[in-house]
Design an enzyme around this catalytic site. Structure first.
Site, PDB file in Angstrom:
ATOM      1  N   ASP A  14      -5.204  14.420  -8.798  1.00 24.93           N
ATOM      2  CA  ASP A  14      -4.054  13.931  -8.036  1.00 24.93           C
ATOM      3  C   ASP A  14      -4.317  12.471  -7.660  1.00 24.93           C
ATOM      4  OD1 ASP A  14      -1.625  14.165  -6.412  1.00 24.93           O
ATOM      5  OD2 ASP A  14      -2.965  14.022  -4.698  1.00 24.93           O
ATOM      6  N   SER A  15      -3.248  11.820  -7.179  1.00 26.35           N
ATOM      7  CA  SER A  15      -3.390  10.434  -6.739  1.00 26.35           C
ATOM      8  C   SER A  15      -4.207  10.327  -5.449  1.00 26.35           C
ATOM      9  CB  SER A  15      -1.999   9.839  -6.506  1.00 26.35           C
ATOM     10  OG  SER A  15      -1.264  10.676  -5.634  1.00 26.35           O
ATOM     11  N   CYS A  77      -0.509  16.204  -9.437  1.00 27.57           N
ATOM     12  CA  CYS A  77       0.352  15.140  -8.926  1.00 27.57           C
ATOM     13  C   CYS A  77       1.664  15.123  -9.710  1.00 27.57           C
ATOM     14  CB  CYS A  77      -0.372  13.806  -9.084  1.00 27.57           C
ATOM     15  SG  CYS A  77       0.605  12.395  -8.577  1.00 27.57           S
ATOM     16  N   GLU A 156       1.173  12.829   5.931  1.00 26.65           N
ATOM     17  CA  GLU A 156      -0.202  12.355   6.162  1.00 26.65           C
ATOM     18  C   GLU A 156      -0.432  12.039   7.645  1.00 26.65           C
ATOM     19  OE1 GLU A 156      -1.983   9.809   3.312  1.00 26.65           O
ATOM     20  OE2 GLU A 156      -1.339  11.091   1.659  1.00 26.65           O
ATOM     21  N   CYS A 188       6.689  17.354  -5.042  1.00 22.81           N
ATOM     22  CA  CYS A 188       5.653  16.412  -4.624  1.00 22.81           C
ATOM     23  C   CYS A 188       4.553  17.224  -3.943  1.00 22.81           C
ATOM     24  CB  CYS A 188       6.228  15.387  -3.642  1.00 22.81           C
ATOM     25  SG  CYS A 188       4.981  14.312  -2.895  1.00 22.81           S
ATOM     26  N   HIS A 190       2.850  16.780  -1.411  1.00 21.46           N
ATOM     27  CA  HIS A 190       2.826  16.833   0.048  1.00 21.46           C
ATOM     28  C   HIS A 190       3.863  17.788   0.648  1.00 21.46           C
ATOM     29  CE1 HIS A 190       0.410  13.340  -0.667  1.00 21.46           C
ATOM     30  NE2 HIS A 190       0.291  13.052   0.617  1.00 21.46           N
TER      31      HIS A 190
HETATM   32  N1  DGL Z   1       0.755  13.070  -5.350  1.00 23.61           N
HETATM   33  C1  DGL Z   1       2.029  12.392  -5.362  1.00 23.61           C
HETATM   34  C2  DGL Z   1       3.082  13.305  -6.000  1.00 23.61           C
HETATM   35  O1  DGL Z   1       2.943  14.520  -6.053  1.00 23.61           O
HETATM   36  C3  DGL Z   1       2.457  11.950  -3.980  1.00 23.61           C
HETATM   37  C4  DGL Z   1       1.611  10.821  -3.415  1.00 23.61           C
HETATM   38  C5  DGL Z   1       1.728   9.534  -4.211  1.00 23.61           C
HETATM   39  O2  DGL Z   1       2.783   8.880  -4.180  1.00 23.61           O
HETATM   40  O3  DGL Z   1       0.753   9.184  -4.876  1.00 23.61           O
HETATM   41  O4  DGL Z   1       4.075  12.821  -6.471  1.00 23.61           O
END
Ligand code: DGL
Length: 269
Positions: A14-15, A77, A156, A188, A190
């Site tokens: 993931d990012s 991600c 977050e 997403c 989150h």
């Molecule tokens: N992990 C990213 C997603 O699921 C969200 C956070 C980001 O923008 O890197 O799209």
């Protein structure tokens, strides 16, 4: 292509922190699987970056995980899945799953009216990847997408049931709700943390699709089908790799994971 070793770890990436919602779903669904997680915490967020940049970062992460002999790659991600999943699949010597195909399949399967809302980062929504994946499964579905860039920082911040988050959700979802959807995809990493609030705002007639749970189900099915399930019944090993000093990852990560994290390793490229 040699057959992966079933006792190897599943590689999840993931990012940043958000992919831990996918790790959590995997731990619940597959309690004997080893997991190696990579979160690019130094370069997050990806959701507002260009396609070329995301593709480049994604390849670096995939190379890192493949060097650690993972048996399956999971793109946790949504933003990376939206723009780089095809490139990862084309080059990886192991099976690849991504949250978008999983969430799209679930949404197409459960909608009754065919009206599906999708929320995600601006890059995910602009890529149209969810709509494409849903239409490949059912051309008659109507897909209404909405970028919700403020949700990532709100989650977050820990504002999971805050008035500001509720008002933000009502504002973002207004144009989606007028389309009479019956299914809303949380596109997403989150957003699963906002599930109670979003369900409240959406009302009980709209079903929420949590892509993290959808992908854990798909991973379980794939490991069984390909004979890749870990035969060991020992306590699994969980390894976390991040690209920025892990203090923030550790504290916020436990909220995403729903349990303590253990050891986190700093990666210096
Ligand atoms: N992990 C990213 C997603 O699921 C969200 C956070 C980001 O923008 O890197 O799209």
């Amino acid at each position: 292509m040699s057959t992966p070793d079933p006792s190897s770890a599943i590689g999840v990436f993931d990012s940043g922190i958000g992919g831990l919602t996918v790790v959590r779903a995997l731990m619940d669904r597959l309690p004997f699987e080893n997991i190696t997680y990579f979160g690019d915490t130094a370069r997050v967020p990806y959701g507002v970056k260009s396609v070329a940049t995301i593709e480049h970062f994604t390849q670096q992460i995939v190379d890192f995980l493949l060097q650690r002999q993972v048996k399956l790659l999971i793109i946790a991600c949504n933003t990376m899945a939206a723009v780089a999943a095809d490139a990862v699949r084309a080059s990886a010597p192991v099976p690849v799953l991504d949250v978008i195909e999983a969430g799209a399949a679930n949404a197409a399967a459960i909608t009754r009216s065919g009206g599906i809302g999708v929320i995600g980062t601006p890059t995910t929504i602009n890529s149209n990847a969810y709509a494409r994946a849903i239409h490949q499964l059912n051309q008659d579905c109507r897909v209404y997408s909405q970028a919700c860039p403020l949700f990532v920082p709100l989650v977050e911040e820990g504002w999971l049931d805050h008035t500001v988050t509720r008002l933000t959700a009502q504002e973002y979802l207004k144009p989606v709700f007028v389309e009479h959807i019956d299914t809303l995809v949380l596109g997403c990493t989150h957003y699963p943390l906002l599930k109670p609030l979003l369900q409240d705002v959406a009302g009980s007639r709209i079903q929420l699709v949590d892509s993290a749970i959808s992908i854990a189900d798909r991973a379980a099915e794939l490991l069984q089908r390909q004979g890749l399930a870990n035969p060991s019944r020992e306590r699994p090993q969980y390894r976390y790799h991040v690209t920025d000093v892990p203090v923030r990852f550790q504290t916020i990560g436990e909220r995403f994971l729903g349990r303590s994290l253990g050891q986190v390793e700093l990666v210096q490229w």
